[in-house]
Design a protein around this motif. Sequence first.
Motif, mmCIF file in Angstrom:
data_model
loop_
_atom_site.group_PDB
_atom_site.id
_atom_site.type_symbol
_atom_site.label_atom_id
_atom_site.label_comp_id
_atom_site.label_asym_id
_atom_site.label_seq_id
_atom_site.Cartn_x
_atom_site.Cartn_y
_atom_site.Cartn_z
ATOM 1 N N GLY A 1 0.791 -1.220 0.000
ATOM 2 C CA GLY A 1 0.000 0.000 0.000
ATOM 3 C C GLY A 1 0.826 1.275 0.000
ATOM 4 N N SER A 2 2.092 1.165 0.404
ATOM 5 C CA SER A 2 2.963 2.345 0.454
ATOM 6 C C SER A 2 3.727 2.580 -0.847
ATOM 7 C CB SER A 2 3.967 2.201 1.604
ATOM 8 O OG SER A 2 4.937 1.218 1.289
ATOM 9 N N LEU A 3 3.600 1.685 -1.788
ATOM 10 C CA LEU A 3 4.362 1.772 -3.038
ATOM 11 C C LEU A 3 3.605 2.602 -4.066
ATOM 12 C CD1 LEU A 3 5.613 -1.941 -3.182
ATOM 13 C CD2 LEU A 3 6.854 0.080 -2.365
ATOM 14 N N LYS B 1 6.180 1.475 10.345
ATOM 15 C CA LYS B 1 7.552 1.108 9.965
ATOM 16 C C LYS B 1 7.546 0.414 8.595
ATOM 17 C CE LYS B 1 11.138 -2.077 11.599
ATOM 18 N NZ LYS B 1 11.454 -3.013 12.702
ATOM 19 N N ALA B 2 6.573 -0.475 8.371
ATOM 20 C CA ALA B 2 6.464 -1.186 7.088
ATOM 21 C C ALA B 2 6.173 -0.208 5.949
ATOM 22 C CB ALA B 2 5.378 -2.259 7.167
ATOM 23 N N GLN B 3 5.295 0.749 6.196
ATOM 24 C CA GLN B 3 4.976 1.744 5.173
ATOM 25 C C GLN B 3 6.210 2.588 4.827
ATOM 26 O OE1 GLN B 3 1.792 3.461 7.436
ATOM 27 N NE2 GLN B 3 0.214 2.344 6.297
ATOM 28 N N GLY B 4 6.949 2.994 5.847
ATOM 29 C CA GLY B 4 8.169 3.767 5.613
ATOM 30 C C GLY B 4 9.212 2.965 4.855
ATOM 31 N N TRP B 5 9.352 1.688 5.199
ATOM 32 C CA TRP B 5 10.309 0.824 4.509
ATOM 33 C C TRP B 5 9.915 0.675 3.035
ATOM 34 C CZ3 TRP B 5 10.464 -4.714 3.183
ATOM 35 C CH2 TRP B 5 11.763 -5.167 2.906
ATOM 36 N N GLY B 6 8.627 0.507 2.782
ATOM 37 C CA GLY B 6 8.160 0.405 1.400
ATOM 38 C C GLY B 6 8.512 1.649 0.596
ATOM 39 N N ARG B 7 8.289 2.810 1.189
ATOM 40 C CA ARG B 7 8.636 4.062 0.486
ATOM 41 C C ARG B 7 10.142 4.147 0.231
ATOM 42 N NH1 ARG B 7 4.366 5.784 3.841
ATOM 43 N NH2 ARG B 7 5.782 6.469 5.493
ATOM 44 N N ARG B 8 10.958 3.692 1.193
ATOM 45 C CA ARG B 8 12.419 3.707 0.996
ATOM 46 C C ARG B 8 12.840 2.742 -0.113
ATOM 47 N NH1 ARG B 8 12.072 3.964 6.480
ATOM 48 N NH2 ARG B 8 12.831 1.845 6.809
ATOM 49 N N LEU B 9 12.126 1.638 -0.263
ATOM 50 C CA LEU B 9 12.431 0.715 -1.368
ATOM 51 C C LEU B 9 12.266 1.434 -2.700
ATOM 52 C CD1 LEU B 9 10.691 -2.593 -0.194
ATOM 53 C CD2 LEU B 9 13.118 -2.024 -0.070
#
Length: 148
Positions: A23-25, A134-142
């Motif tokens: 969802g964060s991508l 944290k998962a959403q932030g990690w997705g955006r960093r990917l």
Amino acid sequence: MKALVVYDSAYGNTRSVAEAIAGSLDGVQASSVPVGEFKPETLAAGDLLVVGSPINGWRPTPKITSLLAALGDGSLKGVNAAAFDTRVRMFIHGDAAKKISHALKAGGADIIAEPMPFYVKGSEGPLRDGEIEKAQGWGRRLLTSLGR
């Protein structure tokens, strides 16, 4: 480019993390897919594959392990990849994400991030406070690491 977040989940925690990552991508066609529904032939060079598993006996679940073994023939050449796991915060624990990351690399994928742990309360969860964010932030960093 499309992104697939493939996961196995025993109590729903890993599924929740996978859905948060997908969802964060923003700006890419992204979806979370249970391991049994994943079709490797849908991946193309330049796509993003994120694989997640709860720690099961110090390693990924058998379903994720079987998938990774099937992908170990170089079929991931040109695919960008990352790995995560869900685990209990303990002094000593397994590291499924690191094992997944190594297997993805052995399959020819370009690893774009360090393996990421997400923490649950007790063996069945729920997720600890802040882990979805944290998962959403990690997705955006990917995505950022891919220049998006």
